[in-house]
Scaffold this active site. Sequence first.
Site, PDB file in Angstrom:
ATOM      1  N   GLY A  38      40.052  44.673  39.016  1.00  0.00           N
ATOM      2  CA  GLY A  38      39.699  44.094  40.544  1.00  0.00           C
ATOM      3  C   GLY A  38      38.969  42.799  40.292  1.00  0.00           C
ATOM      4  O   GLY A  38      39.256  42.133  41.687  1.00  0.00           O
TER       5      GLY A  38
ATOM      6  N   GLU B 137      31.432  45.698  41.412  1.00  0.00           N
ATOM      7  CA  GLU B 137      33.666  46.083  41.705  1.00  0.00           C
ATOM      8  C   GLU B 137      34.025  45.547  43.103  1.00  0.00           C
ATOM      9  O   GLU B 137      33.649  44.900  43.676  1.00  0.00           O
ATOM     10  CB  GLU B 137      33.148  48.299  41.907  1.00  0.00           C
ATOM     11  N   ASP B 138      35.244  45.810  43.299  1.00  0.00           N
ATOM     12  CA  ASP B 138      36.582  44.901  43.478  1.00  0.00           C
ATOM     13  C   ASP B 138      35.998  46.171  45.137  1.00  0.00           C
ATOM     14  O   ASP B 138      36.052  45.779  46.473  1.00  0.00           O
ATOM     15  CB  ASP B 138      37.719  45.144  43.490  1.00  0.00           C
TER      16      ASP B 138
ATOM     17  N   ASP C  39      36.134  53.548  47.005  1.00  0.00           N
ATOM     18  CA  ASP C  39      37.180  54.194  48.020  1.00  0.00           C
ATOM     19  C   ASP C  39      36.464  55.771  47.996  1.00  0.00           C
ATOM     20  O   ASP C  39      35.571  56.284  48.758  1.00  0.00           O
ATOM     21  CB  ASP C  39      38.511  54.298  46.996  1.00  0.00           C
TER      22      ASP C  39
ATOM     23  N   GLY D  61      34.526  56.891  45.787  1.00  0.00           N
ATOM     24  CA  GLY D  61      33.062  56.727  45.161  1.00  0.00           C
ATOM     25  C   GLY D  61      32.423  57.124  43.645  1.00  0.00           C
ATOM     26  O   GLY D  61      31.618  56.828  43.202  1.00  0.00           O
TER      27      GLY D  61
ATOM     28  N   THR E 262      34.245  56.000  41.113  1.00  0.00           N
ATOM     29  CA  THR E 262      34.047  55.236  39.221  1.00  0.00           C
ATOM     30  C   THR E 262      32.653  54.780  39.285  1.00  0.00           C
ATOM     31  O   THR E 262      32.148  54.829  38.484  1.00  0.00           O
ATOM     32  CB  THR E 262      35.247  54.086  40.046  1.00  0.00           C
ATOM     33  N   LEU E 263      32.119  54.339  40.772  1.00  0.00           N
ATOM     34  CA  LEU E 263      30.995  53.700  40.250  1.00  0.00           C
ATOM     35  C   LEU E 263      29.574  54.641  40.179  1.00  0.00           C
ATOM     36  O   LEU E 263      28.935  54.540  39.266  1.00  0.00           O
ATOM     37  CB  LEU E 263      30.809  52.931  42.357  1.00  0.00           C
TER      38      LEU E 263
ATOM     39  N   ASP F 105      44.994  45.135  43.256  1.00  0.00           N
ATOM     40  CA  ASP F 105      46.121  45.264  43.332  1.00  0.00           C
ATOM     41  C   ASP F 105      47.382  46.107  43.969  1.00  0.00           C
ATOM     42  O   ASP F 105      46.239  47.409  43.895  1.00  0.00           O
ATOM     43  CB  ASP F 105      46.473  44.903  42.041  1.00  0.00           C
TER      44      ASP F 105
ATOM     45  N   ARG G 279      47.020  40.535  42.926  1.00  0.00           N
ATOM     46  CA  ARG G 279      45.069  40.103  43.053  1.00  0.00           C
ATOM     47  C   ARG G 279      45.026  38.615  43.347  1.00  0.00           C
ATOM     48  O   ARG G 279      44.206  38.181  43.236  1.00  0.00           O
ATOM     49  CB  ARG G 279      44.814  39.725  41.333  1.00  0.00           C
TER      50      ARG G 279
END
Length: 170
Positions: free
Chosen positions: A41, A95-96, A99, A101, A103-104, A155, A161
């Site tokens: 992303g 990061e894109d 949401d 949080g 992942t980060l 995406d 994308r």
Amino acid sequence: MDTSSVMITKQQIDEMVDRVAADINRDYGDRELAVIGILTGAFIFTADLVRKLKMPVNIDFMQVSSYIGTESTGILKIRKDLTIDVTGLDVLVVEDIVDTGRTLKMVREELLRRGAKSVKLCAAFDKPDRRTTDLVPDYCGIVIPDEFIVGYGLDLDGQFRNYEDIRIVR
Ligand code: IMP
Ligand code: MG
């Protein structure tokens, strides 16, 4: 599927990139920075952002996904790993969108575990209404309401994308 509704224009995105880059340039000065884009992303945002950064940068990418394991602890699955060793480096993760949080949060823990000197987090878009963690990005482009968006790298099932602007999926 309808993606005709534009939420954020290309011009607004360009202004956002300029603003975020100016903040990063101000904070790091001429300190060397390892910029880590999260695939897939963030590939467009990373490419736009690094061209506005003035310090020496070392650019790499990783692809990850996060999920909740048993005992509800987060698990980070690394699908494509970095080629650089981040030990002792100042790292900026790009990061894109943030949401939940998860992942980060887990990427930051992993990079600190590997010995990064510092880890800061930068996201083009942020949906704070959806947060389930205490994660706050250090640099945030545009805060958006709780809608599913596509374009500028983001995406839906691998599609859209390539849109230059951000559209709402309805
Ligand atoms: P988090 O771990 O819940 O913060 O998830 C972040 C990831 O979810 C992002 O990297 C995106 O891949 C995906 N995501 C969250 N919201 C959206 C959206 O509105 N459009 C596209 N992808 C999204
Ligand atoms: Mg993603």
